[in-house]
Motif scaffolding. Sequence first.
Motif, short mmCIF file in Angstrom:
data_model
loop_
_atom_site.label_atom_id
_atom_site.label_comp_id
_atom_site.label_asym_id
_atom_site.label_seq_id
_atom_site.Cartn_x
_atom_site.Cartn_y
_atom_site.Cartn_z
N ILE A 69 0.83 -1.20 0.00
CA ILE A 69 0.00 0.00 0.00
C ILE A 69 0.87 1.25 0.00
CG2 ILE A 69 -1.86 -1.20 1.22
CD1 ILE A 69 -1.07 0.39 3.75
N ASN A 70 0.26 2.35 -0.43
CA ASN A 70 0.92 3.65 -0.41
C ASN A 70 -0.15 4.72 -0.38
OD1 ASN A 70 3.05 5.47 -0.47
ND2 ASN A 70 3.16 5.54 -2.71
N SER A 71 0.25 5.93 -0.06
CA SER A 71 -0.64 7.08 -0.20
C SER A 71 -0.06 8.02 -1.24
CB SER A 71 -0.79 7.83 1.13
OG SER A 71 -1.61 9.00 0.94
N LEU A 72 -0.91 8.48 -2.15
CA LEU A 72 -0.50 9.39 -3.22
C LEU A 72 -0.77 10.84 -2.88
CD1 LEU A 72 -1.85 7.36 -6.28
CD2 LEU A 72 0.40 7.23 -5.21
N GLY A 73 -1.23 11.10 -1.64
CA GLY A 73 -1.53 12.47 -1.27
C GLY A 73 -2.76 13.00 -1.97
N CYS A 74 -2.84 14.32 -2.06
CA CYS A 74 -4.01 14.98 -2.67
C CYS A 74 -3.55 16.26 -3.35
CB CYS A 74 -5.06 15.25 -1.60
SG CYS A 74 -4.58 16.57 -0.44
N PRO A 75 -4.45 16.99 -4.01
CA PRO A 75 -4.04 18.23 -4.67
C PRO A 75 -3.48 19.29 -3.72
CG PRO A 75 -6.13 17.48 -5.56
CD PRO A 75 -5.83 16.60 -4.39
N GLU A 76 -3.70 19.13 -2.42
CA GLU A 76 -3.15 20.09 -1.46
C GLU A 76 -1.67 19.83 -1.18
OE1 GLU A 76 -4.79 22.74 -0.25
OE2 GLU A 76 -6.43 22.14 -1.58
N CYS A 77 -1.31 18.57 -1.00
CA CYS A 77 0.07 18.26 -0.58
C CYS A 77 0.96 17.77 -1.72
CB CYS A 77 0.07 17.25 0.56
SG CYS A 77 -0.85 15.72 0.26
N ARG A 78 0.38 17.34 -2.83
CA ARG A 78 1.21 16.75 -3.88
C ARG A 78 2.07 17.78 -4.63
NH1 ARG A 78 -2.16 12.48 -6.04
NH2 ARG A 78 -3.12 14.04 -7.39
N PRO A 79 1.59 19.01 -4.87
CA PRO A 79 2.45 19.96 -5.60
C PRO A 79 3.79 20.22 -4.92
CG PRO A 79 0.19 20.73 -5.61
CD PRO A 79 0.23 19.56 -4.68
N GLY A 80 3.79 20.38 -3.60
CA GLY A 80 5.04 20.61 -2.88
C GLY A 80 5.97 19.41 -3.00
N TYR A 81 5.40 18.23 -2.89
CA TYR A 81 6.21 17.01 -3.03
C TYR A 81 6.75 16.91 -4.46
CZ TYR A 81 7.29 12.15 -4.01
OH TYR A 81 7.91 11.01 -4.43
N ARG A 82 5.92 17.21 -5.42
CA ARG A 82 6.35 17.15 -6.83
C ARG A 82 7.56 18.04 -7.06
NH1 ARG A 82 3.50 16.69 -12.18
NH2 ARG A 82 4.76 17.87 -13.65
N ASP A 83 7.54 19.24 -6.51
CA ASP A 83 8.67 20.16 -6.69
C ASP A 83 9.96 19.56 -6.13
OD1 ASP A 83 6.97 21.97 -7.88
OD2 ASP A 83 6.71 23.21 -6.07
N ARG A 84 9.89 18.97 -4.95
CA ARG A 84 11.07 18.35 -4.35
C ARG A 84 11.55 17.17 -5.18
NH1 ARG A 84 11.73 17.21 1.79
NH2 ARG A 84 13.76 16.81 0.84
#
Length: 413
Positions: free
Chosen positions: A165-180
């Motif tokens: 299993i994993n969590s893919l986050g949501c539109p709130e937290c994924r953009p910051g992760y994507r940048d990193r």
Amino acid sequence: MAGKSLQSIRGIHDGLPDEVRKWRRVESAARRIFGTFACSEVRLPVLEPTELFVRSIGEETDIVSKEMYCFVDQGEDHICLRPEGTAGAVRAYLQAGLTRSGAQRWFYIGPMFRRERPQKGRLRQFQQIGMELFGASGPIEDAEVLAMAQAFLTELGIAGLRLEINSLGCPECRPGYRDRLVEYLNARADRLCETCNDRITKNPMRVLDCKVASCQAALTDAPEMVGHLCDACDVHFTGLKAGLDALAVPYQLNARIVRGLDYYNRTAFEFVTDQLGAQGTVLAGGRYDGLVESLGGPATPAIGFAAGLERLAMLLEDDEAAGIDVAVVALGAESINYSLTQASGLRAAGLSVVHCGGGAAKRQFKMADREAARFVAVIGGDEMAAGKVALKNMASGEQQTLTLAEVIRAVSA
């Protein structure tokens, strides 16, 4: 066509009796287990508008750009053979006006089509079982969907599977992760394959799923989505794990499970085996809260999964009961009509029966053996006169002279 050999299209094969028997076992298990979770079966069309998949899967994905079978029909409509089932289920959900009808629990069984490179367990026409749950947003529903998938696989008796299993986050937290993640990947671009370099700008999370050894080596300490979840996503993921623990469903965290499309969020999961080589995923799914809205409906939470029948069948033990129940052997022309009525009576009781056609006894017994009959009903003049059947158990060698009703009980026991 005379003189030419007939061949099937590469990657599209016939389902012959031995394989179809296994498919039926899978389908029966799905209907039985999914029914206990209040899921209803739906029948969705094989043909869908091409635009449905362009909008739902994305024009730049391999499925749409390389793998779909598309054509324009006589009415100038752009049609395709469905490559997967979720988009069609969403279309049906919206078209039927069910968005205000509470949770909808659906499953479907049928063929899908992708023109991908044929390999072990992957075909251009493949049979798939899918399940979709619309209108449920909580981690408890996610845990129950995963428990249902596990119960289905357990019902099939497939050993050696593990749930990741994993969590893919949501539109709130994924953009910051994507940048990193993009920053990390750009710093190692020279060590990544050409496909992964292309994905850095288009879909960086897909790089994490690359199977190329050099890419895997470069991703050893890549940032993981589970370490960058917002509070709401972290609470959801914690609730999912607690629900799985409560249901005694074992799992492992795999931070490299990703999905290629933005409408997937939070829960993602795969049941994996080591028995099928590199392509080891047997059943996979996840939450896709953004898909219904992207296809023109209201914001609707949803989760689902799918599994290929061919891949599941490869993991099933051979069915020891693949043979027929009874082969009827008629000795002498005078017993033919009586033997036909006895065969008909056995079939009326729900038994599988082959009548061996009369004639030479040796030929008929060979036919019974070839059919792997569990029992042979031998009928000659004496049996006909007594209104009975000589029933031989092929496993034990025991033979009894019985009435039709007694034969049915003996074979059905």
